[in-house]
Design a protein around this motif. Structure first.
Motif, PDB file in Angstrom:
ATOM      1  N   VAL A 262      11.995  10.320  -0.117  1.00 48.78           N
ATOM      2  CA  VAL A 262      12.713  11.463   0.664  1.00 48.78           C
ATOM      3  C   VAL A 262      12.760  11.532   1.497  1.00 48.78           C
ATOM      4  O   VAL A 262      14.055  12.533   2.175  1.00 48.78           O
ATOM      5  CB  VAL A 262      11.196  12.649   0.297  1.00 48.78           C
ATOM      6  N   ILE A 263      12.589  10.242   2.975  1.00 48.47           N
ATOM      7  CA  ILE A 263      13.113  10.667   4.436  1.00 48.47           C
ATOM      8  C   ILE A 263      14.114  11.008   4.044  1.00 48.47           C
ATOM      9  O   ILE A 263      15.745  11.268   4.938  1.00 48.47           O
ATOM     10  CB  ILE A 263      12.409   9.699   4.976  1.00 48.47           C
ATOM     11  N   ALA A 264      14.495   9.972   3.154  1.00 54.07           N
ATOM     12  CA  ALA A 264      16.128   9.189   3.491  1.00 54.07           C
ATOM     13  C   ALA A 264      16.339  10.416   2.496  1.00 54.07           C
ATOM     14  O   ALA A 264      18.233  10.413   3.524  1.00 54.07           O
ATOM     15  CB  ALA A 264      16.209   8.743   2.504  1.00 54.07           C
TER      16      ALA A 264
ATOM     17  N   ARG B  82      12.422  21.382  13.690  1.00 50.18           N
ATOM     18  CA  ARG B  82      12.210  22.202  12.427  1.00 50.18           C
ATOM     19  C   ARG B  82      12.932  21.470  11.172  1.00 50.18           C
ATOM     20  O   ARG B  82      12.087  22.467   9.769  1.00 50.18           O
ATOM     21  CB  ARG B  82      13.439  23.321  13.534  1.00 50.18           C
ATOM     22  N   VAL B  83      13.553  20.810  11.788  1.00 53.28           N
ATOM     23  CA  VAL B  83      13.677  20.028  10.055  1.00 53.28           C
ATOM     24  C   VAL B  83      12.573  18.651   9.307  1.00 53.28           C
ATOM     25  O   VAL B  83      12.346  19.955   8.661  1.00 53.28           O
ATOM     26  CB  VAL B  83      15.034  18.820  10.944  1.00 53.28           C
ATOM     27  N   GLY B  84      11.723  18.842  10.649  1.00 55.44           N
ATOM     28  CA  GLY B  84      10.448  18.355   9.962  1.00 55.44           C
ATOM     29  C   GLY B  84       9.799  18.958  10.097  1.00 55.44           C
ATOM     30  O   GLY B  84       8.848  18.959   8.617  1.00 55.44           O
TER      31      GLY B  84
ATOM     32  N   LEU C 191       7.575  22.271   4.282  1.00 56.54           N
ATOM     33  CA  LEU C 191       7.319  22.846   3.155  1.00 56.54           C
ATOM     34  C   LEU C 191       8.139  22.727   2.175  1.00 56.54           C
ATOM     35  O   LEU C 191       7.383  23.065   0.950  1.00 56.54           O
ATOM     36  CB  LEU C 191       7.994  24.438   4.273  1.00 56.54           C
ATOM     37  N   ASP C 192       8.965  22.376   2.229  1.00 54.16           N
ATOM     38  CA  ASP C 192       9.604  21.780   0.720  1.00 54.16           C
ATOM     39  C   ASP C 192       9.634  21.210   0.329  1.00 54.16           C
ATOM     40  O   ASP C 192       9.273  20.898  -1.061  1.00 54.16           O
ATOM     41  CB  ASP C 192      11.830  22.107   1.015  1.00 54.16           C
TER      42      ASP C 192
ATOM     43  N   GLU D 292       5.465  13.053   6.528  1.00 52.71           N
ATOM     44  CA  GLU D 292       6.671  12.205   6.582  1.00 52.71           C
ATOM     45  C   GLU D 292       6.817  13.757   7.656  1.00 52.71           C
ATOM     46  O   GLU D 292       8.249  12.971   8.581  1.00 52.71           O
ATOM     47  CB  GLU D 292       7.105  12.953   5.055  1.00 52.71           C
ATOM     48  N   GLY D 293       6.857  14.927   7.675  1.00 53.50           N
ATOM     49  CA  GLY D 293       7.684  15.822   8.141  1.00 53.50           C
ATOM     50  C   GLY D 293       7.388  15.697   9.710  1.00 53.50           C
ATOM     51  O   GLY D 293       8.152  15.399  10.595  1.00 53.50           O
ATOM     52  N   LEU D 294       5.791  15.235   9.657  1.00 55.70           N
ATOM     53  CA  LEU D 294       5.631  14.555  11.175  1.00 55.70           C
ATOM     54  C   LEU D 294       6.214  13.546  11.635  1.00 55.70           C
ATOM     55  O   LEU D 294       6.539  13.567  13.321  1.00 55.70           O
ATOM     56  CB  LEU D 294       4.029  15.148  11.269  1.00 55.70           C
TER      57      LEU D 294
END
Length: 222
Positions: free
Chosen positions: A9-11, A175-177, A182-183, A189-191
């Motif tokens: 997902v990060i990729a 914001r991207v994190g 959210l998505d 992973e976002g943090l």
């Protein structure tokens, strides 16, 4: 915990993360450039012999330092449209960062100026230099050197403060994190990627501060 991160997902979000990192660097650079300009002007006003001008400089510095950046950001974001001034969110963010950091930059410059021996001021005055000549030719060149490391420290603070711009929908690293969280419902992973991006910027600036301290043998401030 980090061993269970979903790397796939990060990729998938790497292009967005890269753009967010670039936006954070752009916002921070523009904000700090504005802070330098505002800081020099505010410092000059705060040490003016004219009482009214000194009051303006000191008042600005005290007002900014006494209020949180979030309140200043929201004041600009919601207040300016009420006055008929509509600006893009990115520009509002840069203005907020510049005004906030400018007060601290002014104090850093002032501390550098106060460290200069008073005899040099008196020598310049006896030589017939005007106030602006004294500041441009004697004071500021000497004040810059010991203030570079604290300035880089303030730049690090500004970079971290730029994360607040995500609250007014500016698309930067934080914001991207948040978008990943959210998505995909993956807050860790976002943090994690947000923290990694800020760590990269932090160590780059810290290395720059160490390099400057090594060259000029100025004790590095933690």
């Amino acid at each position: 915990m980090f061993a269970n991160l979903n790397i796939r997902v990060i990729a998938e979000y790497l292009p967005d993360l890269w753009q967010g990192l670039l936006n954070t660097l752009m916002l921070s650079t523009a904000g700090f450039a504005g802070a330098l300009i505002i800081g020099v002007v505010a410092c000059a006003l705060s040490i003016q012999p004219i009482r009214l001008l000194r009051a303006v400089g000191v008042g600005y510095i005290d007002l900014i330092r006494a209020t949180p950046l979030l309140a200043q950001l929201y004041f600009l974001y919601f207040g300016l449209p009420r006055l008929g001034v509509v600006l893009p969110e990115i520009l509002i963010g840069i203005i907020a960062l510049s005004l906030n950091s400018g007060a601290y930059v002014a104090e850093i410059i002032r501390s550098g100026i106060l460290a200069i021996p008073r005899g040099q001021f008196e020598a310049a005055l006896s030589s017939g230099f005007s106030y602006f000549q004294r500041m441009r030719l004697i004071v500021l060149p000497q004040a810059i050197r010991p203030t570079v490391s604290p300035m880089i420290g303030q730049a690090i603070v500004l970079v971290k403060d730029s994360s607040l711009l995500s609250l007014i929908s500016v698309v930067e690293l934080t914001r991207v994190g948040q978008q990943i969280a959210l998505d995909r419902f993956m807050p860790v992973e976002g943090l994690a990627v947000t923290a990694a991006g800020f760590l990269i910027i932090y160590y780059l600036l810290k290395a720059l501060a160490g390099f400057w301290s090594h060259i000029y043998r100025v004790p590095e401030r933690s």
